[in-house]
Design an enzyme around this catalytic site. Structure first.
Site, PDB file in Angstrom:
ATOM      1  N   THR A  49      41.833 -38.184  -6.061  1.00  0.00           N
ATOM      2  CA  THR A  49      41.250 -37.577  -4.866  1.00  0.00           C
ATOM      3  C   THR A  49      41.039 -38.669  -3.818  1.00  0.00           C
ATOM      4  O   THR A  49      40.876 -39.841  -4.143  1.00  0.00           O
ATOM      5  CB  THR A  49      39.916 -36.875  -5.175  1.00  0.00           C
ATOM      6  N   ALA A  83      43.357 -39.583  -1.723  1.00  0.00           N
ATOM      7  CA  ALA A  83      44.570 -40.387  -1.911  1.00  0.00           C
ATOM      8  C   ALA A  83      45.247 -40.793  -0.611  1.00  0.00           C
ATOM      9  O   ALA A  83      46.229 -41.531  -0.640  1.00  0.00           O
ATOM     10  CB  ALA A  83      45.568 -39.615  -2.779  1.00  0.00           C
ATOM     11  N   GLY A 122      42.175 -45.015  -2.529  1.00  0.00           N
ATOM     12  CA  GLY A 122      43.001 -43.962  -3.108  1.00  0.00           C
ATOM     13  C   GLY A 122      44.472 -44.163  -2.815  1.00  0.00           C
ATOM     14  O   GLY A 122      45.328 -43.967  -3.689  1.00  0.00           O
ATOM     15  N   SER A 153      30.150 -47.733  -6.318  1.00  0.00           N
ATOM     16  CA  SER A 153      30.022 -48.811  -5.339  1.00  0.00           C
ATOM     17  C   SER A 153      29.037 -49.845  -5.858  1.00  0.00           C
ATOM     18  O   SER A 153      28.190 -49.543  -6.709  1.00  0.00           O
ATOM     19  CB  SER A 153      29.516 -48.259  -4.003  1.00  0.00           C
ATOM     20  N   TYR A 198      24.282 -43.469   2.077  1.00  0.00           N
ATOM     21  CA  TYR A 198      25.434 -43.794   1.229  1.00  0.00           C
ATOM     22  C   TYR A 198      24.969 -44.463  -0.066  1.00  0.00           C
ATOM     23  O   TYR A 198      25.457 -44.133  -1.158  1.00  0.00           O
ATOM     24  CB  TYR A 198      26.386 -44.710   1.997  1.00  0.00           C
TER      25      TYR A 198
END
Length: 435
Positions: free
Chosen positions: A5, A7, A12, A134, A147
């Protein structure tokens, strides 16, 4: 067969290209239809096989469709990579809560639904689930609060899912990939509440370093991995000295994130709002981008890791031999207080080696006023690599040092002088040679 996903850009895109080059069939999923078809044609033109699914991971039904099309086209899949995500920059009291919710719809709920869709298939056929988190799941950063929160949620979900699958003896490996600062269109496409376009604070790595970690995890199960020595250093600092790390983040990230240049995307036309049709791996970072991470390669390769540990052990052993006589409480004898130590690795920026030596002298000038810090050594390991070894009678002495004047000087000047954040190893001194 690998499902990816997100991509159409960044990590990606790099993963799709690398996987196809190595012979994998790839299912390419993203919102950006034009970019996906361009990528699929690129892969097919090199002899690879690719299938496009235009999908928004914030919609659970789209994730079901991705899995269905993978089965219809290739007979199934053995690796599913939840990579789709979007960033957001701004102070938390200035960011729209509605935007935060939409961010979570993609970064968290998209990954949750994708994971559940993937394991329904993988439980029956075996394979790997790889979630891209992350470094900010280890240490939140200012100006990216929403985030950071989303990636903390990703880590919690992924870790719990892994344990539950292990309890079931399911034939599914679950890996959390935690990239550091990666030069992708992330900063350009993020929802931005700052006055100028954001950019990364170094050290910065190429998307290929993350793709390499993802492909390694697909064939050799690993629990999690930080991509980039900088990410590892930040994670360690967060655990060793959280208060000091807060100050360092405020001193480096808050002034260092705004680029001073106008944003290329209007706030209401960010990647949170509309897809981008650009097929791009790289972003807007203008400084040095490291194509690979020696730390990550070592973490994923036990033989390399052993070599690094052995080398560090030899260095530490050589230094410990020089420790002066300490009272019995410092010897680590049974029933005695175990002495503590720190080993700090410093990699100078090109041309800044002499200034790093000066930094060590300034730190020493502070340390001489710390009675609990003894011995202290500043060492040079190579032309650009320096180190500090220091010992303490107990944990209280070490913690006092980590919040002291010398540590503050190191954090204040590291961004200007060091190629990557200082890497700190927290040690127990088990024994030493006495005179």
């Amino acid at each position: 067969v690998m499902v990816i996903t997100g991509a159409s850009s960044g990590i990606g895109l790099a993963t799709a290209r690398m996987a196809a080059e190595r012979g994998a069939k790839v299912v390419l999923a993203a919102r950006s239809e034009g970019a996906l078809h361009q990528l699929a044609e690129e892969i097919r033109g090199k002899g690879g096989r690719a299938h496009v699914v235009v999908a928004d991971v914030a919609r659970p039904e789209d994730l079901t469709r991705i899995a269905d099309e993978a089965r219809a086209t290739f007979g199934g899949f053995d690796t599913w990579v939840n990579n789709a995500g979007i960033g957001m920059y701004g102070r938390l009291d200035e960011v729209s809560v509605d935007d935060m919710r939409r961010l979570f719809d993609t970064n968290v709920w998209g990954l949750v639904h994708g994971s559940l869709e993937a394991i329904r298939h993988l439980k029956q056929h075996g394979g790997a689930l790889i979630n891209v988190g992350s470094e900010v799941s280890e240490r939140a950063v200012p100006l990216q609060g929403a985030y950071s929160a989303s990636k903390h949620a990703v880590k919690g979900f992924t870790d719990a899912l892994r344990m539950e699958l292990e309890d079931e003896d399911a034939p599914v490996s679950v890996t959390l990939i935690k990239p550091g600062q990666i030069d992708t269109p992330f900063t350009v496409n993020a929802k931005n509440y700052l006055d100028s376009e954001p950019h990364h604070v170094p050290p910065v790595y190429a998307a290929g370093a993350v793709a390499e970690a993802i492909l390694t995890a697909a064939v050799k199960p690993v629990r999690d991995v930080l991509v980039g020595g900088g990410a590892k250093a930040v994670a360690e600092m967060a655990h060793l000295a959280p208060g000091l790390t807060d100050k360092a983040m405020n001193a480096s990230v808050i002034p260092g994130t705004p680029s001073g240049k106008p944003s290329r995307r209007e706030r209401d036309r960010s990647g949170l709002d509309v897809p981008t049709e650009a097929l791009e791996e790289r972003g807007n970072y203008e400084g040095r981008v490291m194509e690979t991470s020696l730390y990550t390669k070592a973490a994923l390769n036990p033989l390399l890791t052993g070599a690094f540990v052995a080398g560090a052990g030899l260095l530490l052993g050589a230094i410990v031999k020089g420790l002066p006589h300490r009272p019995a409480a410092m010897r680590g004898d049974a029933g005695r207080t175990t002495p503590k130590a720190l080993h700090i690795h410093l990699e100078a920026k090109p041309g800044r080696e002499a200034e790093v030596e000066d930094l060590l002298r300034d730190i020493l000038a502070c340390v001489v006023r710390e009675p609990a810090t003894s011995p202290w050594y500043g060492v040079r390991l190579s032309h650009s690599t320096f180190g500090i070894f220091e010992a303490f009678p107990d944990e209280a002495g070490r913690e006092a040092h980590l919040t002291g004047e010398g540590a503050a000087i190191l954090m204040k000047r590291s961004n200007a002088l060091l190629a990557e954040p200082a890497r700190i190893d927290k040690l127990d001194v088990l024994m030493s040679k006495q005179d």
